[in-house]
Design a protein around this motif. Structure first.
Motif, mmCIF file in Angstrom:
data_model
loop_
_atom_site.group_PDB
_atom_site.id
_atom_site.type_symbol
_atom_site.label_atom_id
_atom_site.label_comp_id
_atom_site.label_asym_id
_atom_site.label_seq_id
_atom_site.Cartn_x
_atom_site.Cartn_y
_atom_site.Cartn_z
ATOM 1 N N PHE A 53 7.383 7.261 9.460
ATOM 2 C CA PHE A 53 8.337 7.682 8.244
ATOM 3 C C PHE A 53 8.362 8.926 8.074
ATOM 4 O O PHE A 53 9.395 9.252 7.702
ATOM 5 N N TYR A 54 7.233 9.602 7.986
ATOM 6 C CA TYR A 54 6.990 11.063 7.834
ATOM 7 C C TYR A 54 6.351 11.708 8.892
ATOM 8 O O TYR A 54 5.065 11.700 8.942
ATOM 9 N N PRO A 55 7.037 12.594 9.617
ATOM 10 C CA PRO A 55 6.413 13.346 10.750
ATOM 11 C C PRO A 55 5.364 14.454 10.030
ATOM 12 O O PRO A 55 5.679 14.906 8.945
ATOM 13 N N ASN A 56 4.198 14.466 10.607
ATOM 14 C CA ASN A 56 2.957 15.333 10.169
ATOM 15 C C ASN A 56 2.951 14.848 8.849
ATOM 16 O O ASN A 56 3.020 15.564 7.761
ATOM 17 N N PRO A 57 2.510 13.637 8.613
ATOM 18 C CA PRO A 57 2.483 13.047 7.134
ATOM 19 C C PRO A 57 1.486 13.777 6.095
ATOM 20 O O PRO A 57 1.683 13.353 4.888
ATOM 21 N N ASP A 58 0.381 14.206 6.555
ATOM 22 C CA ASP A 58 -0.565 14.824 5.804
ATOM 23 C C ASP A 58 -0.343 16.074 5.278
ATOM 24 O O ASP A 58 -1.030 16.638 4.654
ATOM 25 N N LYS A 59 0.825 16.889 5.915
ATOM 26 C CA LYS A 59 1.030 18.275 5.214
ATOM 27 C C LYS A 59 2.143 18.168 4.145
ATOM 28 O O LYS A 59 3.044 17.173 4.136
ATOM 29 N N PHE A 60 1.752 19.154 3.229
ATOM 30 C CA PHE A 60 2.338 19.032 2.048
ATOM 31 C C PHE A 60 3.875 20.066 2.469
ATOM 32 O O PHE A 60 3.690 21.155 2.438
ATOM 33 N N ASP A 61 5.094 19.375 2.472
ATOM 34 C CA ASP A 61 6.279 19.771 2.869
ATOM 35 C C ASP A 61 7.387 19.311 2.082
ATOM 36 O O ASP A 61 8.075 18.419 2.323
ATOM 37 N N PRO A 62 7.854 20.151 1.217
ATOM 38 C CA PRO A 62 8.777 19.902 0.040
ATOM 39 C C PRO A 62 10.055 19.696 0.849
ATOM 40 O O PRO A 62 11.236 18.998 0.461
ATOM 41 N N GLU A 63 10.222 20.429 2.048
ATOM 42 C CA GLU A 63 11.676 20.353 2.695
ATOM 43 C C GLU A 63 12.224 18.908 3.121
ATOM 44 O O GLU A 63 13.245 18.882 3.653
ATOM 45 N N ARG A 64 11.285 18.031 3.073
ATOM 46 C CA ARG A 64 11.464 16.643 3.533
ATOM 47 C C ARG A 64 12.445 16.095 2.396
ATOM 48 O O ARG A 64 13.239 15.139 2.801
ATOM 49 N N PRO A 119 0.855 -1.090 -0.042
ATOM 50 C CA PRO A 119 0.084 0.122 -0.276
ATOM 51 C C PRO A 119 0.704 1.185 0.149
ATOM 52 O O PRO A 119 1.166 1.888 1.064
ATOM 53 N N ALA A 120 1.253 1.682 -1.175
ATOM 54 C CA ALA A 120 2.092 2.961 -1.126
ATOM 55 C C ALA A 120 1.585 4.125 -0.504
ATOM 56 O O ALA A 120 2.736 4.672 0.002
ATOM 57 N N ILE A 121 0.470 4.460 -0.932
ATOM 58 C CA ILE A 121 -0.130 5.642 -0.198
ATOM 59 C C ILE A 121 -0.117 5.546 1.411
ATOM 60 O O ILE A 121 0.025 6.613 2.146
ATOM 61 N N ALA A 122 -0.395 4.636 1.843
ATOM 62 C CA ALA A 122 -0.245 4.109 3.411
ATOM 63 C C ALA A 122 0.999 4.331 3.904
ATOM 64 O O ALA A 122 1.111 4.968 5.067
ATOM 65 N N PHE A 123 1.773 3.872 3.404
ATOM 66 C CA PHE A 123 3.378 3.738 3.678
ATOM 67 C C PHE A 123 3.826 5.394 3.633
ATOM 68 O O PHE A 123 4.594 5.862 4.459
ATOM 69 N N HIS A 124 3.458 6.149 2.476
ATOM 70 C CA HIS A 124 3.876 7.544 2.373
ATOM 71 C C HIS A 124 3.111 8.380 3.302
ATOM 72 O O HIS A 124 3.767 9.483 3.584
ATOM 73 N N ARG A 125 2.184 7.979 4.088
ATOM 74 C CA ARG A 125 1.353 8.726 4.866
ATOM 75 C C ARG A 125 1.629 8.210 6.458
ATOM 76 O O ARG A 125 0.594 8.434 7.266
ATOM 77 N N ASP A 126 2.353 7.461 6.675
ATOM 78 C CA ASP A 126 2.852 6.666 7.938
ATOM 79 C C ASP A 126 3.768 7.549 8.798
ATOM 80 O O ASP A 126 4.894 8.233 8.280
#
Length: 531
Positions: free
Chosen positions: A440-451, A430-437
């Motif tokens: 792995f990604y603090p505050n995952p629902d925020k659009f933050d290019p600085e990652r 589930p790519a989208i679930a990993f991407h919003r976990d």
């Protein structure tokens, strides 16, 4: 009458026992899953259009945080959903040969879908991958960027004309329509050597066929699940994603274009030319470089599978099938990603302005010229696109099918025995679930290019970022897609400012009527000339 009732009772009892046997296997091995509905499995909320497919995947992934993998039933079929990135690595890379193929989602052998790179299995897939890999290197993409820029100029001319004619100084448009027309014209040019202007000639045949072939409405969602879960039924009913009209259109288009070029000795560095070279065995692997991320952070590299020399002769239908796949994949997935990119930039004006400044400086530095070198020298643009593909990957989940029995290990620390995934069982990553976990990604629902800045991108786990897949069976067109997205972003933000309007869907909510990722109510945004 009594005998009939007895037979009905016996049949019901047999059905109940059969379903109990089917639906109890996960429980016997301690594999967590949602309770299935008889015959429908865990498909009820999708079929009733209560959930989008992505919402369903999120729900399953997040409901069992201690599990390495969980179970799911699509009607009567077991699907194993992976939650552990070490397992993802094993399935997609280390033990790839056990999970070589995609699930069978195309029912008839005469379907162009059944012969394309996505659908081919085993050695045929390996041979086709090796045949096509040289067509998608950075050196080939470098030659296609000017075609993308030309199409973008058409789009900008149309947008600027509409803004100029508006009394308010701005226009509100559905960006999904805008990006789909742009993607359509890019594919027409880069794949088929055709000059199409879908912004002015709105009902052209090429665009109409693209919409018909790539829009996964609710009917097509049902066809997809029938084909993938009951292939014999689908074959009996002769279900196919492409209509006969679409098949005839693509066959005629590809064969007539090839014939015309052979006759007139026309050479144009597009997909038709590359397929013609592939048929003659003239594509070479000399310019495939390891770790070639020239198009950006999200680029996937070619594995050893795609770098072998192949002498196989492909049929006309095989080549048409690849052209159809390239058309549909480029038409829908890239346009979806671009529409979400514009949406996130509109909702993040600080990010938009920082990107616009980089674009303006690059434009001045290059004297108004934009090419592949420009793409390579715009780090913030790459950060923005990389983050967009994290937040909204067009491929919600990656699928594989187990080709021989495989020991997945124990689903959790409390399980008493290993789970053997049987040959023919589907696996979902589930790519989208990993991407919003948030692990792995603090505050995952925020659009933050600085990652994805130089300082931070090393913190991203390798197997928790998969916008173009993982391992040998990744997306062959990642460089093309990234170039296309960046060209469009560059051309729009150089001249225009994007902002929300009254029709903008805030917060984002996915449309449950389609399998594609699309906002409910459309991707409406406001465009005005940049100062």
């Amino acid at each position: 009458m009594i005998i009939l009732l007895i037979w009905v009772a016996v049949l019901i009892a047999v059905l109940v026992l059969y379903l109990r046997q089917i639906y109890s296997r996960f429980s016997r091995y301690g594999v967590k899953h949602f309770k299935p509905v008889p015959l429908l499995g865990n498909m009820t909320r999708i079929l009733l259009r209560i959930n989008h497919f992505a919402d369903d995947i999120f729900s399953l992934y997040r409901s069992f945080p201690e599990e390495k993998f969980v179970g799911r039933f699509e009607f009567l079929n077991e699907i194993v959903l992976l939650r552990d990135i070490e397992l993802v690595k094993r399935v997609c890379v280390k033990d790839f040969e056990y999970f070589l193929d995609h699930r069978s989602v195309f029912s008839t052998s005469d379907s162009f879908f059944s012969r394309n790179l996505f659908s081919l299995k085993g050695q045929e897939w390996k041979d086709m991958r090796s045949t096509l890999s040289p067509a998608f290197t950075s050196s080939k993409m470098r030659l296609m960027v000017p075609f993308m820029v030309e199409v973008g100029d058409q789009m900008m001319s149309s947008l600027q004309k509409k803004i100029k004619e508006s009394k308010s100084g701005y226009i509100d448009i559905d960006c999904k329509d805008l990006t789909t027309r742009y993607a359509n014209d890019v594919i027409a040019s880069c794949a088929f050597g055709l000059k199409v202007d879908s912004h002015n000639d709105v009902d052209n045949e090429f665009y109409a066929m693209g919409k018909l072939s790539s829009t996964f409405n609710f009917r097509q969602v049902l066809i997809f699940f029938i084909i993938s879960n009951a292939p014999k039924v689908a074959q009996f009913l002769k279900l196919d994603f492409l209509s006969e009209t679409s098949k005839k259109f693509f066959r005629k288009l590809v064969l007539e274009t090839m014939e015309n070029r052979e006759l007139k000795n026309i050479i144009r560095p597009d997909m038709i030319h590359l397929l013609m070279e592939a048929k003659k065995g003239k594509l070479t692997h000399e310019d495939i470089k390891p770790n070639d991320g020239a198009a950006g952070f999200a680029t996937v590299e070619e594995s050893a599978v795609g770098q072998k020399e192949i002498n196989r002769v492909w049929t006309e239908d095989d080549l048409i099938a690849q052209a159809v796949l390239f058309f549909i994949a480029g038409f829908e997935t890239v346009s979806s990603a671009m529409s979400f990119l514009l949406y996130e930039l509109a909702l993040s004006p600080d990010v938009q302005e920082k990107l616009a400044q980089e674009i303006k400086e690059t434009d001045v530095k290059n004297g108004g010229k934009f090419d592949f070198n420009s793409i390579q020298n715009m780090p913030y643009l790459d950060m923005v696109v990389s983050e967009l593909l994290r937040l909204w990957p067009p491929g919600i989940g990656l699928d594989r099918i187990c080709t021989k029995d495989y020991n997945l290990g124990r689903p959790n620390d409390k399980a008493e025995k290993d789970f053997i995934i049987r040959k023919g069982t589907g696996v979902m990553i589930p790519a989208i679930a990993f991407h919003r976990d948030p692990e792995f990604y603090p505050n995952p629902d925020k659009f933050d290019p600085e990652r994805f800045s130089e300082e931070n991108k090393h913190n991203i786990p390798m197997f928790a970022y998969m916008p173009f897949g993982i391992g040998p069976r990744n997306c062959i067109g990642s460089r093309f897609a990234l170039c296309e997205m960046k060209v469009m972003a560059y051309q729009i933000l150089l001249r225009l400012q994007v902002s929300p309007c009254e029709k903008t869907t805030i917060p984002a909510k996915l449309d449950r009527e389609t399998f594609n990722i699309r906002l409910q109510g459309g991707h409406w945004l406001r465009f005005r000339a940049r100062d």
